[in-house]
Scaffold this active site. Sequence first.
Site, mmCIF file in Angstrom:
data_model
loop_
_atom_site.group_PDB
_atom_site.id
_atom_site.type_symbol
_atom_site.label_atom_id
_atom_site.label_comp_id
_atom_site.label_asym_id
_atom_site.label_seq_id
_atom_site.Cartn_x
_atom_site.Cartn_y
_atom_site.Cartn_z
ATOM 1 N N GLY A 69 12.012 -4.910 76.180
ATOM 2 C CA GLY A 69 12.470 -4.002 74.997
ATOM 3 C C GLY A 69 12.211 -2.550 75.330
ATOM 4 N N ASP A 70 13.101 -1.690 74.602
ATOM 5 C CA ASP A 70 12.731 -0.209 74.839
ATOM 6 C C ASP A 70 13.340 0.409 73.528
ATOM 7 O OD1 ASP A 70 11.638 1.796 76.956
ATOM 8 O OD2 ASP A 70 13.676 2.647 75.683
ATOM 9 N N SER A 71 12.495 1.104 72.956
ATOM 10 C CA SER A 71 12.694 1.895 71.733
ATOM 11 C C SER A 71 13.043 3.471 71.834
ATOM 12 C CB SER A 71 12.039 1.655 70.539
ATOM 13 O OG SER A 71 11.997 0.166 70.200
#
Length: 195
Positions: A69-71
């Site tokens: 994941g990456d935000s």
Amino acid sequence: MRIVLASQSPSRASILRGAGIEPVLHPAHVDEEAIRARLGHAAPDVVVAELAQAKAAAVDYPDDVVIGGDSMLLLDGELQGKPHTVEATIERWNAQAGKTAELLTGHCVRFGGREVVETSRTTVHFAAATEEDIRAYAATGEPLECAGAFTLEALGGWFIDRIEGDPSSVIGLSLPVVRRALYDFGLSVSQFWDN
């Protein structure tokens, strides 16, 4: 079969634990700056999705479900990463206080040689926090390693007026996105619950 979280984010691990799953933690180390440079002026959704894919691909658990994941915060048309320093956090908060932005969270869920990639978008309405509170919040260190320089579930919650969208995505991992991916693989959510 286990769920492997290719992330060092304590918030992502906490979301899974709160949802009944004790993940295997295997932080992925990828050169995020090199990936962003390679993508050039790609759409923001593409950037966070590519980063999530790179993280999921960096760990090798062929018999397990791997989540990368990456935000990043999309503020005034520009992607914002983690501020890393107190000074950068104060600067960021001075730019975003009283504004509305979108938190983009890219997900890559891999299992059995397949992957599901999806980016969730959640609108965040930032409070018009005072300079005193901005400085005090930055000094706690909490927002330094957070996308958007805030947390929803801890001290930063004081300075978020409201969100529109998936609350778990704002914390770092969308449970609905992961559920859809598991279903796509023919798996159920409940088979991963700690009983």
